[in-house]
Motif scaffolding. Structure first.
Motif, PDB file in Angstrom:
ATOM      1  N   ARG A 164       0.828  -1.209   0.000  1.00  0.00           N
ATOM      2  CA  ARG A 164       0.000   0.000   0.000  1.00  0.00           C
ATOM      3  C   ARG A 164       0.867   1.265   0.000  1.00  0.00           C
ATOM      4  NH1 ARG A 164      -2.728  -2.992   4.033  1.00  0.00           N
ATOM      5  NH2 ARG A 164      -1.876  -1.648   5.688  1.00  0.00           N
ATOM      6  N   THR A 165       1.942   1.225   0.758  1.00  0.00           N
ATOM      7  CA  THR A 165       2.849   2.372   0.818  1.00  0.00           C
ATOM      8  C   THR A 165       3.458   2.646  -0.550  1.00  0.00           C
ATOM      9  OG1 THR A 165       3.377   1.905   3.140  1.00  0.00           O
ATOM     10  CG2 THR A 165       4.924   3.300   1.930  1.00  0.00           C
ATOM     11  N   ARG A 166       3.886   1.589  -1.222  1.00  0.00           N
ATOM     12  CA  ARG A 166       4.461   1.767  -2.562  1.00  0.00           C
ATOM     13  C   ARG A 166       3.428   2.323  -3.539  1.00  0.00           C
ATOM     14  NH1 ARG A 166       6.144  -2.820  -7.013  1.00  0.00           N
ATOM     15  NH2 ARG A 166       7.582  -1.538  -8.256  1.00  0.00           N
ATOM     16  N   GLN A 167       2.213   1.808  -3.476  1.00  0.00           N
ATOM     17  CA  GLN A 167       1.165   2.301  -4.368  1.00  0.00           C
ATOM     18  C   GLN A 167       0.944   3.796  -4.183  1.00  0.00           C
ATOM     19  OE1 GLN A 167      -2.057  -0.314  -3.249  1.00  0.00           O
ATOM     20  NE2 GLN A 167      -1.576  -1.835  -4.831  1.00  0.00           N
ATOM     21  N   LYS A 168       0.985   4.242  -2.934  1.00  0.00           N
ATOM     22  CA  LYS A 168       0.803   5.670  -2.658  1.00  0.00           C
ATOM     23  C   LYS A 168       1.996   6.463  -3.176  1.00  0.00           C
ATOM     24  CE  LYS A 168      -1.756   8.927  -0.902  1.00  0.00           C
ATOM     25  NZ  LYS A 168      -3.098   9.207  -1.429  1.00  0.00           N
ATOM     26  N   TYR A 169       3.192   5.947  -2.969  1.00  0.00           N
ATOM     27  CA  TYR A 169       4.384   6.605  -3.507  1.00  0.00           C
ATOM     28  C   TYR A 169       4.247   6.811  -5.013  1.00  0.00           C
ATOM     29  CZ  TYR A 169       8.067   6.727   0.157  1.00  0.00           C
ATOM     30  OH  TYR A 169       8.849   7.052   1.241  1.00  0.00           O
ATOM     31  N   LEU A 170       3.877   5.746  -5.715  1.00  0.00           N
ATOM     32  CA  LEU A 170       3.774   5.811  -7.176  1.00  0.00           C
ATOM     33  C   LEU A 170       2.677   6.780  -7.607  1.00  0.00           C
ATOM     34  CD1 LEU A 170       4.235   2.023  -8.008  1.00  0.00           C
ATOM     35  CD2 LEU A 170       5.831   3.874  -8.547  1.00  0.00           C
ATOM     36  N   GLN A 171       1.588   6.793  -6.865  1.00  0.00           N
ATOM     37  CA  GLN A 171       0.479   7.707  -7.175  1.00  0.00           C
ATOM     38  C   GLN A 171       0.932   9.156  -7.045  1.00  0.00           C
ATOM     39  OE1 GLN A 171      -3.035   7.106  -4.729  1.00  0.00           O
ATOM     40  NE2 GLN A 171      -3.647   9.226  -5.007  1.00  0.00           N
ATOM     41  N   ILE A 172       1.642   9.474  -5.967  1.00  0.00           N
ATOM     42  CA  ILE A 172       2.129  10.837  -5.751  1.00  0.00           C
ATOM     43  C   ILE A 172       3.153  11.211  -6.823  1.00  0.00           C
ATOM     44  CG2 ILE A 172       3.373  12.362  -4.168  1.00  0.00           C
ATOM     45  CD1 ILE A 172       2.285  10.559  -1.876  1.00  0.00           C
ATOM     46  N   ALA A 173       4.087  10.301  -7.083  1.00  0.00           N
ATOM     47  CA  ALA A 173       5.153  10.577  -8.053  1.00  0.00           C
ATOM     48  C   ALA A 173       4.612  10.832  -9.450  1.00  0.00           C
ATOM     49  CB  ALA A 173       6.149   9.419  -8.076  1.00  0.00           C
ATOM     50  N   ALA A 174       3.485  10.195  -9.772  1.00  0.00           N
ATOM     51  CA  ALA A 174       2.913  10.327 -11.115  1.00  0.00           C
ATOM     52  C   ALA A 174       2.209  11.660 -11.328  1.00  0.00           C
ATOM     53  CB  ALA A 174       1.939   9.191 -11.375  1.00  0.00           C
ATOM     54  N   THR A 175       1.922  12.369 -10.235  1.00  0.00           N
ATOM     55  CA  THR A 175       1.111  13.584 -10.366  1.00  0.00           C
ATOM     56  C   THR A 175       1.855  14.868 -10.015  1.00  0.00           C
ATOM     57  OG1 THR A 175       0.273  13.265  -8.103  1.00  0.00           O
ATOM     58  CG2 THR A 175      -1.018  12.319  -9.897  1.00  0.00           C
ATOM     59  N   GLU A 176       3.087  14.768  -9.504  1.00  0.00           N
ATOM     60  CA  GLU A 176       3.806  15.971  -9.079  1.00  0.00           C
ATOM     61  C   GLU A 176       5.105  16.124  -9.881  1.00  0.00           C
ATOM     62  OE1 GLU A 176       4.006  16.477  -4.865  1.00  0.00           O
ATOM     63  OE2 GLU A 176       1.937  15.805  -4.573  1.00  0.00           O
ATOM     64  N   PRO A 177       5.270  17.237 -10.573  1.00  0.00           N
ATOM     65  CA  PRO A 177       6.372  17.394 -11.534  1.00  0.00           C
ATOM     66  C   PRO A 177       7.773  17.435 -10.922  1.00  0.00           C
ATOM     67  CG  PRO A 177       5.170  19.457 -11.262  1.00  0.00           C
ATOM     68  CD  PRO A 177       4.376  18.404 -10.559  1.00  0.00           C
ATOM     69  N   ASP A 178       7.903  17.792  -9.652  1.00  0.00           N
ATOM     70  CA  ASP A 178       9.229  17.881  -9.041  1.00  0.00           C
ATOM     71  C   ASP A 178       9.656  16.580  -8.380  1.00  0.00           C
ATOM     72  OD1 ASP A 178       9.699  20.501  -9.829  1.00  0.00           O
ATOM     73  OD2 ASP A 178       8.631  21.318  -8.104  1.00  0.00           O
ATOM     74  N   ILE A 179       8.946  15.484  -8.707  1.00  0.00           N
ATOM     75  CA  ILE A 179       9.324  14.155  -8.213  1.00  0.00           C
ATOM     76  C   ILE A 179       9.750  13.306  -9.402  1.00  0.00           C
ATOM     77  CG2 ILE A 179       8.561  12.073  -7.018  1.00  0.00           C
ATOM     78  CD1 ILE A 179       6.477  13.777  -5.579  1.00  0.00           C
ATOM     79  N   VAL A 180      10.943  12.742  -9.313  1.00  0.00           N
ATOM     80  CA  VAL A 180      11.465  11.856 -10.358  1.00  0.00           C
ATOM     81  C   VAL A 180      11.518  10.446  -9.799  1.00  0.00           C
ATOM     82  CG1 VAL A 180      13.436  11.299 -11.824  1.00  0.00           C
ATOM     83  CG2 VAL A 180      12.806  13.690 -11.438  1.00  0.00           C
TER      84      VAL A 180
END
Length: 213
Positions: A168-184
């Motif tokens: 679940r933690t990884r899924q949330k990480y990926l969700q956030i990373a996919a929507t915020e431009p300053d996250i690679v």
């Protein structure tokens, strides 16, 4: 007037290779003649380190409530932002952080499944306008990461959670990373040399000409 520094954060699950990534970034910044301040969360100040121990240690006498865990994380973050991160950025230093706010959103929001509005309210109150210029998220399969973490030695309270928590933690990480431009997002399962080169490529692309000491 001193030009404000930049704020770089490294994020990822246990065993993703954050320590190696931070060493790579630190070396790159030093090659650019940049003054670097390194921090970690939770922790980074004497009081915040005490809060870290409360979060990490296994206590068989009393279960730590998820909301308590969240509040302790943000209490430690207030101390670190106030006493280390903001003063460093105002001096023109660059801050390199092992975890920051994205961890709370992923672990407590995704893993613990706490109310998103509660977390957003805390974020707004604590962070204000202080946000990372770049976050590097090291993505890894939770089972692989936990195996790496176990090989390092004894696991702390959070590392002892069930695999489903980290999924679940990884899924949330990926969700956030996919929507915020300053996250690679970087694939941390690749050989170390490739991960290191991808980190350097991300730094060079994001900070073109800005790391000039």
């Amino acid at each position: 007037m001193t030009k404000p520094g930049k704020f770089i954060v490294v994020e990822g699950l246990e065993g993703a290779g954050k320590s190696s990534a931070i060493a790579t970034i630190r070396q790159w910044l030093q090659q650019q003649n940049v003054q670097v301040v390194c921090t970690r969360e939770p922790g980074g100040t004497p009081l915040a380190e005490k809060l870290r121990n409360l979060v990490k240690q296994v206590d068989n006498d009393e279960q730590l409530a998820p909301q308590t865990e969240l509040l302790l994380m943000y209490a430690a973050r207030v101390q670190l932002l106030t006493n280390v991160i903001r003063p460093a950025l105002n001096r023109g230093d660059w801050v390199l952080a092992d975890r920051h706010d994205m961890s709370s959103r992923a672990y407590q929001g995704g893993g613990r499944q706490l109310d998103e509005q509660l977390i957003n309210n805390l974020r707004s109150t604590v962070l204000g306008n202080t946000r990372p210029d770049l976050t590097l998220y090291l993505d890894i399969d939770p089972a692989v990461g936990l195996s790496r973490a176990a090989a390092r030695g004894e696991l702390d309270r959070i590392e002892q959670e069930q695999l489903a928590f980290f999924v679940r933690t990884r899924q949330k990480y990926l969700q956030i990373a996919a929507t915020e431009p300053d996250i690679v997002s970087l694939d941390a399962s690749q050989p170390l040399e490739i991960v290191q080169q991808n980190i350097i490529n991300a730094l060079q692309q994001h900070f073109k000409g800005q790391a000039d000491g």
